[in-house]
Design a protein around this motif. Structure first.
Motif, PDB file in Angstrom:
ATOM      1  N   LEU A  31       6.611  -1.988   8.405  1.00 60.80           N
ATOM      2  CA  LEU A  31       5.579  -1.404   7.555  1.00 60.80           C
ATOM      3  C   LEU A  31       6.196  -0.439   6.547  1.00 60.80           C
ATOM      4  O   LEU A  31       5.850  -0.453   5.360  1.00 60.80           O
ATOM      5  CB  LEU A  31       4.521  -0.693   8.400  1.00 60.80           C
ATOM      6  N   ALA A  32       7.126   0.390   6.990  1.00 60.95           N
ATOM      7  CA  ALA A  32       7.794   1.338   6.097  1.00 60.95           C
ATOM      8  C   ALA A  32       8.514   0.621   4.963  1.00 60.95           C
ATOM      9  O   ALA A  32       8.455   1.053   3.804  1.00 60.95           O
ATOM     10  CB  ALA A  32       8.786   2.197   6.891  1.00 60.95           C
ATOM     11  N   GLU A  33       9.161  -0.484   5.279  1.00 64.94           N
ATOM     12  CA  GLU A  33       9.862  -1.256   4.254  1.00 64.94           C
ATOM     13  C   GLU A  33       8.871  -1.833   3.240  1.00 64.94           C
ATOM     14  O   GLU A  33       9.113  -1.807   2.028  1.00 64.94           O
ATOM     15  CB  GLU A  33      10.664  -2.377   4.909  1.00 64.94           C
ATOM     16  N   ALA A  34       7.747  -2.348   3.731  1.00 68.24           N
ATOM     17  CA  ALA A  34       6.733  -2.910   2.830  1.00 68.24           C
ATOM     18  C   ALA A  34       6.135  -1.831   1.929  1.00 68.24           C
ATOM     19  O   ALA A  34       5.927  -2.049   0.727  1.00 68.24           O
ATOM     20  CB  ALA A  34       5.629  -3.587   3.642  1.00 68.24           C
ATOM     21  N   ILE A  39       5.816   0.759  -3.440  1.00 71.60           N
ATOM     22  CA  ILE A  39       5.935   1.953  -4.275  1.00 71.60           C
ATOM     23  C   ILE A  39       7.008   1.739  -5.346  1.00 71.60           C
ATOM     24  O   ILE A  39       6.808   2.069  -6.513  1.00 71.60           O
ATOM     25  CB  ILE A  39       6.244   3.199  -3.414  1.00 71.60           C
ATOM     26  N   GLU A  40       8.127   1.173  -4.944  1.00 73.29           N
ATOM     27  CA  GLU A  40       9.224   0.931  -5.896  1.00 73.29           C
ATOM     28  C   GLU A  40       8.772   0.026  -7.045  1.00 73.29           C
ATOM     29  O   GLU A  40       9.129   0.250  -8.201  1.00 73.29           O
ATOM     30  CB  GLU A  40      10.407   0.296  -5.170  1.00 73.29           C
ATOM     31  N   GLU A  41       7.967  -0.980  -6.732  1.00 73.36           N
ATOM     32  CA  GLU A  41       7.496  -1.911  -7.754  1.00 73.36           C
ATOM     33  C   GLU A  41       6.455  -1.300  -8.688  1.00 73.36           C
ATOM     34  O   GLU A  41       6.287  -1.750  -9.811  1.00 73.36           O
ATOM     35  CB  GLU A  41       6.908  -3.160  -7.085  1.00 73.36           C
ATOM     36  N   ASP A  49      16.665   6.632  -1.468  1.00 71.71           N
ATOM     37  CA  ASP A  49      16.519   7.452  -0.262  1.00 71.71           C
ATOM     38  C   ASP A  49      15.114   8.025  -0.153  1.00 71.71           C
ATOM     39  O   ASP A  49      14.544   8.088   0.929  1.00 71.71           O
ATOM     40  CB  ASP A  49      17.526   8.601  -0.256  1.00 71.71           C
ATOM     41  N   LYS A  50      14.578   8.450  -1.278  1.00 69.96           N
ATOM     42  CA  LYS A  50      13.225   9.011  -1.291  1.00 69.96           C
ATOM     43  C   LYS A  50      12.193   7.936  -0.959  1.00 69.96           C
ATOM     44  O   LYS A  50      11.233   8.189  -0.248  1.00 69.96           O
ATOM     45  CB  LYS A  50      12.896   9.651  -2.640  1.00 69.96           C
ATOM     46  N   LEU A  51      12.405   6.726  -1.478  1.00 66.68           N
ATOM     47  CA  LEU A  51      11.501   5.620  -1.165  1.00 66.68           C
ATOM     48  C   LEU A  51      11.483   5.346   0.334  1.00 66.68           C
ATOM     49  O   LEU A  51      10.418   5.143   0.922  1.00 66.68           O
ATOM     50  CB  LEU A  51      11.911   4.357  -1.917  1.00 66.68           C
ATOM     51  N   ASP A  52      12.660   5.342   0.950  1.00 67.46           N
ATOM     52  CA  ASP A  52      12.742   5.124   2.390  1.00 67.46           C
ATOM     53  C   ASP A  52      12.002   6.224   3.153  1.00 67.46           C
ATOM     54  O   ASP A  52      11.271   5.951   4.104  1.00 67.46           O
ATOM     55  CB  ASP A  52      14.202   5.070   2.847  1.00 67.46           C
ATOM     56  N   ASP A  53      12.206   7.473   2.730  1.00 66.08           N
ATOM     57  CA  ASP A  53      11.527   8.600   3.377  1.00 66.08           C
ATOM     58  C   ASP A  53      10.009   8.482   3.256  1.00 66.08           C
ATOM     59  O   ASP A  53       9.282   8.699   4.225  1.00 66.08           O
ATOM     60  CB  ASP A  53      11.981   9.934   2.775  1.00 66.08           C
ATOM     61  N   ILE A  54       9.537   8.144   2.062  1.00 69.24           N
ATOM     62  CA  ILE A  54       8.103   8.004   1.833  1.00 69.24           C
ATOM     63  C   ILE A  54       7.538   6.875   2.694  1.00 69.24           C
ATOM     64  O   ILE A  54       6.495   7.029   3.346  1.00 69.24           O
ATOM     65  CB  ILE A  54       7.805   7.749   0.337  1.00 69.24           C
ATOM     66  N   GLY A  55       8.221   5.742   2.709  1.00 70.88           N
ATOM     67  CA  GLY A  55       7.766   4.609   3.510  1.00 70.88           C
ATOM     68  C   GLY A  55       7.673   4.945   4.984  1.00 70.88           C
ATOM     69  O   GLY A  55       6.678   4.643   5.649  1.00 70.88           O
ATOM     70  N   ARG A  56       8.721   5.608   5.517  1.00 76.12           N
ATOM     71  CA  ARG A  56       8.708   5.976   6.939  1.00 76.12           C
ATOM     72  C   ARG A  56       7.660   7.036   7.236  1.00 76.12           C
ATOM     73  O   ARG A  56       7.026   7.008   8.283  1.00 76.12           O
ATOM     74  CB  ARG A  56      10.092   6.439   7.381  1.00 76.12           C
ATOM     75  N   LEU A  57       7.467   7.988   6.319  1.00 76.86           N
ATOM     76  CA  LEU A  57       6.448   9.024   6.511  1.00 76.86           C
ATOM     77  C   LEU A  57       5.063   8.400   6.651  1.00 76.86           C
ATOM     78  O   LEU A  57       4.320   8.711   7.583  1.00 76.86           O
ATOM     79  CB  LEU A  57       6.452  10.004   5.337  1.00 76.86           C
ATOM     80  N   ILE A  58       4.738   7.486   5.757  1.00 78.64           N
ATOM     81  CA  ILE A  58       3.422   6.857   5.790  1.00 78.64           C
ATOM     82  C   ILE A  58       3.291   5.938   7.011  1.00 78.64           C
ATOM     83  O   ILE A  58       2.280   5.977   7.717  1.00 78.64           O
ATOM     84  CB  ILE A  58       3.142   6.097   4.481  1.00 78.64           C
ATOM     85  N   ALA A  59       4.309   5.140   7.286  1.00 81.08           N
ATOM     86  CA  ALA A  59       4.249   4.215   8.414  1.00 81.08           C
ATOM     87  C   ALA A  59       4.166   4.951   9.746  1.00 81.08           C
ATOM     88  O   ALA A  59       3.402   4.571  10.632  1.00 81.08           O
ATOM     89  CB  ALA A  59       5.466   3.292   8.401  1.00 81.08           C
TER      90      ALA A  59
END
Length: 98
Positions: A31-34, A39-41, A49-59
């Motif tokens: 889910l974090a990757e999706a 978001i990146e798109e 790194d920020k995208l990964d953090d945001i994805g994991r935070l939400i997931a």
């Protein structure tokens, strides 16, 4: 010597003592990757790194976000980004640094 069954997550290599925990962690990472990809798109210019953090935070906090989306925005005050740390993580971080 006792034998202990462990399950390893394919995505990040973390080890778990139950298949249920390993599956839940893998689903959270998927889910974090999706989320990160979406978001990146749609929001160019954010560092990877920020995208990964945001994805994991939400997931990791998907239940709180779901409540917030249903009109309980105050639930977001309870966000938790703390990642579980175990001895394997510490060893992996030390070997990457050195």
């Amino acid at each position: 010597m006792a034998v202990k069954a462990l399950w390893q997550c394919d995505r990040d290599g973390k080890m778990f003592t139950s298949k249920k925990e390993a599956d839940a962690h893998d689903q959270m990472l998927e889910l974090a990757e999706a989320i990160s990809t979406a978001i990146e798109e749609n929001v160019p210019g954010i560092e990877s790194d920020k995208l990964d953090d945001i994805g994991r935070l939400i997931a990791r906090n998907k239940d709180l976000f779901a409540k917030a989306f249903k009109g309980k925005a105050s639930e977001l005050a309870n966000l938790d980004f703390a990642e579980p740390v175990d001895d394997n993580d510490k060893v992996a971080k030390l070997t990457k640094v050195g």
